[in-house]
Scaffold this motif. Structure first.
Motif, PDB file in Angstrom:
ATOM      1  N   VAL A   1      67.400   6.678  35.248  1.00 16.32           N
ATOM      2  CA  VAL A   1      66.245   7.178  35.986  1.00 16.32           C
ATOM      3  C   VAL A   1      65.898   6.173  37.069  1.00 16.32           C
ATOM      4  O   VAL A   1      65.300   5.138  36.809  1.00 16.32           O
ATOM      5  CB  VAL A   1      65.034   7.390  35.054  1.00 16.32           C
ATOM      6  N   GLY A   2      66.284   6.466  38.291  1.00 11.67           N
ATOM      7  CA  GLY A   2      65.975   5.593  39.411  1.00 11.67           C
ATOM      8  C   GLY A   2      65.123   6.334  40.412  1.00 11.67           C
ATOM      9  O   GLY A   2      65.281   7.533  40.616  1.00 11.67           O
ATOM     10  N   ALA A   3      64.177   5.652  41.010  1.00 12.48           N
ATOM     11  CA  ALA A   3      63.290   6.300  41.966  1.00 12.48           C
ATOM     12  C   ALA A   3      63.968   6.444  43.321  1.00 12.48           C
ATOM     13  O   ALA A   3      64.722   5.589  43.750  1.00 12.48           O
ATOM     14  CB  ALA A   3      61.999   5.496  42.115  1.00 12.48           C
ATOM     15  N   GLY A   4      63.685   7.510  43.985  1.00 13.28           N
ATOM     16  CA  GLY A   4      64.229   7.710  45.320  1.00 13.28           C
ATOM     17  C   GLY A   4      63.881   9.073  45.868  1.00 13.28           C
ATOM     18  O   GLY A   4      63.664  10.022  45.115  1.00 13.28           O
TER      19      GLY A   4
ATOM     20  N   THR B   1      44.073   6.767  33.578  1.00 16.07           N
ATOM     21  CA  THR B   1      44.923   5.748  34.189  1.00 16.07           C
ATOM     22  C   THR B   1      45.835   5.165  33.098  1.00 16.07           C
ATOM     23  O   THR B   1      45.526   5.274  31.905  1.00 16.07           O
ATOM     24  CB  THR B   1      44.082   4.620  34.806  1.00 16.07           C
ATOM     25  N   PRO B   2      46.935   4.517  33.468  1.00 20.25           N
ATOM     26  CA  PRO B   2      47.801   3.885  32.461  1.00 20.25           C
ATOM     27  C   PRO B   2      47.041   2.855  31.625  1.00 20.25           C
ATOM     28  O   PRO B   2      47.290   2.732  30.417  1.00 20.25           O
ATOM     29  CB  PRO B   2      48.901   3.229  33.299  1.00 20.25           C
TER      30      PRO B   2
ATOM     31  N   GLY C   1      60.465   7.975  45.388  1.00 18.45           N
ATOM     32  CA  GLY C   1      60.498   6.667  46.027  1.00 18.45           C
ATOM     33  C   GLY C   1      59.184   5.915  45.949  1.00 18.45           C
ATOM     34  O   GLY C   1      59.169   4.688  45.786  1.00 18.45           O
ATOM     35  N   SER C   2      58.061   6.627  46.033  1.00 20.01           N
ATOM     36  CA  SER C   2      56.764   5.950  46.030  1.00 20.01           C
ATOM     37  C   SER C   2      56.464   5.273  44.702  1.00 20.01           C
ATOM     38  O   SER C   2      55.641   4.351  44.632  1.00 20.01           O
ATOM     39  CB  SER C   2      55.645   6.954  46.358  1.00 20.01           C
ATOM     40  N   MET C   3      57.124   5.711  43.628  1.00 17.85           N
ATOM     41  CA  MET C   3      56.872   5.109  42.313  1.00 17.85           C
ATOM     42  C   MET C   3      57.489   3.712  42.195  1.00 17.85           C
ATOM     43  O   MET C   3      57.218   2.990  41.236  1.00 17.85           O
ATOM     44  CB  MET C   3      57.409   6.017  41.202  1.00 17.85           C
TER      45      MET C   3
ATOM     46  N   ALA D   1      58.405   1.098  36.574  1.00 19.66           N
ATOM     47  CA  ALA D   1      58.653   0.211  35.438  1.00 19.66           C
ATOM     48  C   ALA D   1      57.519   0.323  34.424  1.00 19.66           C
ATOM     49  O   ALA D   1      57.747   0.354  33.202  1.00 19.66           O
ATOM     50  CB  ALA D   1      58.798  -1.234  35.912  1.00 19.66           C
ATOM     51  N   LEU D   2      56.276   0.392  34.902  1.00 11.43           N
ATOM     52  CA  LEU D   2      55.129   0.554  34.021  1.00 11.43           C
ATOM     53  C   LEU D   2      55.193   1.889  33.302  1.00 11.43           C
ATOM     54  O   LEU D   2      54.916   1.973  32.092  1.00 11.43           O
ATOM     55  CB  LEU D   2      53.833   0.449  34.828  1.00 11.43           C
ATOM     56  N   ALA D   3      55.576   2.941  34.042  1.00 14.80           N
ATOM     57  CA  ALA D   3      55.668   4.273  33.440  1.00 14.80           C
ATOM     58  C   ALA D   3      56.739   4.320  32.355  1.00 14.80           C
ATOM     59  O   ALA D   3      56.548   4.931  31.299  1.00 14.80           O
ATOM     60  CB  ALA D   3      55.971   5.313  34.520  1.00 14.80           C
ATOM     61  N   LYS D   4      57.863   3.662  32.600  1.00 16.09           N
ATOM     62  CA  LYS D   4      58.933   3.629  31.593  1.00 16.09           C
ATOM     63  C   LYS D   4      58.467   2.918  30.323  1.00 16.09           C
ATOM     64  O   LYS D   4      58.729   3.377  29.208  1.00 16.09           O
ATOM     65  CB  LYS D   4      60.176   2.926  32.161  1.00 16.09           C
ATOM     66  N   GLY D   5      57.794   1.786  30.491  1.00 15.17           N
ATOM     67  CA  GLY D   5      57.286   1.070  29.332  1.00 15.17           C
ATOM     68  C   GLY D   5      56.279   1.890  28.548  1.00 15.17           C
ATOM     69  O   GLY D   5      56.272   1.880  27.313  1.00 15.17           O
ATOM     70  N   LEU D   6      55.447   2.615  29.272  1.00 15.61           N
ATOM     71  CA  LEU D   6      54.462   3.471  28.630  1.00 15.61           C
ATOM     72  C   LEU D   6      55.134   4.605  27.869  1.00 15.61           C
ATOM     73  O   LEU D   6      54.722   4.957  26.753  1.00 15.61           O
ATOM     74  CB  LEU D   6      53.515   4.038  29.691  1.00 15.61           C
ATOM     75  N   LEU D   7      56.177   5.150  28.446  1.00 16.36           N
ATOM     76  CA  LEU D   7      56.908   6.231  27.780  1.00 16.36           C
ATOM     77  C   LEU D   7      57.518   5.767  26.459  1.00 16.36           C
ATOM     78  O   LEU D   7      57.502   6.505  25.465  1.00 16.36           O
ATOM     79  CB  LEU D   7      58.021   6.758  28.693  1.00 16.36           C
TER      80      LEU D   7
END
Length: 205
Positions: free
Chosen positions: A117-120, A199-200, A58-60, A67-73
């Motif tokens: 992949v949804g945060a929770g 960092t990203p 959830g904190s992500m 969203a940033l992590a997905k784009g980076l992946l």
């Protein structure tokens, strides 16, 4: 092979080749120090596996970290595919962790790998690392000469302190924690593991 060779390289720590033109440029006329050394990237003969562990807790969701992590992946998968490296993706969140892709060479990017992949919920880092450890150990038995990288993309909002997977040759923590109130758990765990911490923004740049 010395610095005066036609290729301009010699051997550094653990047999890594030093790229002298880039190294000397980094000194900017100063005395050569360890931090100036620039190495030539070499693909191991046994190939490479990049295992990405994505925090979907959830904190992500805060500050669009996920969203940033997905784009980076997507960018990292593209790089791996171009280098013909194998990739695996483990997602963790709530109370579980699942392998969403691989290990395999990503010939193309399929949005469906991240679509669900949804945060929770909570951040079971220990469960995610344990799932990645199992995957890395299987790969080590299948291809002993392969170089195995473990990437953990997280904001570190967890109390888990998992052990470093022995089957991972290199470990990188990509820390998505932002804001004035920082817990610094990704950095602390990276230090405990002897891993890299970035960092990203550093990875994108």
């Amino acid at each position: 092979m010395g610095a005066g060779s036609s290729r301009g390289v010699s051997r550094g720590p653990a047999g890594r080749r030093i790229g002298w033109p880039r190294t000397l440029a980094a000194t900017r006329g100063d005395t050569l120090r360890r931090e100036h050394l620039r190495f030539i990237a070499e693909t191991p003969r046994g190939g490479v596996l990049h295992c990405f562990v994505l925090d979907c807790s959830g904190s992500m969701l805060s500050g669009r970290r996920l969203a940033l992590a997905k784009g980076l992946l997507i960018a990292l998968f593209d790089r791996a595919g171009a280098a013909r490296a194998e990739v695996a993706l483990v997602c963790f969140g709530g109370t579980s962790a699942d392998v969403r892709f691989g290990p395999a060479v990503p010939r193309w990017w399929n949005e469906r790998w991240l679509e669900t992949v949804g945060a929770g919920g909570g951040s079971p880092l220990d469960t995610g690392v344990r799932r990645a450890t199992q995957l890395l150990e299987r790969s080590a038995r299948r291809r002993p000469a392969q170089q195995r990288w473990l990437w953990i993309l997280s904001d570190g909002r967890t109390r888990d302190e998992p052990a470093r997977p022995l089957a991972a040759d290199e470990v990188v923590f990509v820390d998505f924690e932002h804001g004035a109130l920082r817990l610094g758990r990704c950095e602390a765990l990276a230090n405990a593991w002897g891993a890299r911490w970035i960092t990203p923004e550093e990875l994108i740049g």
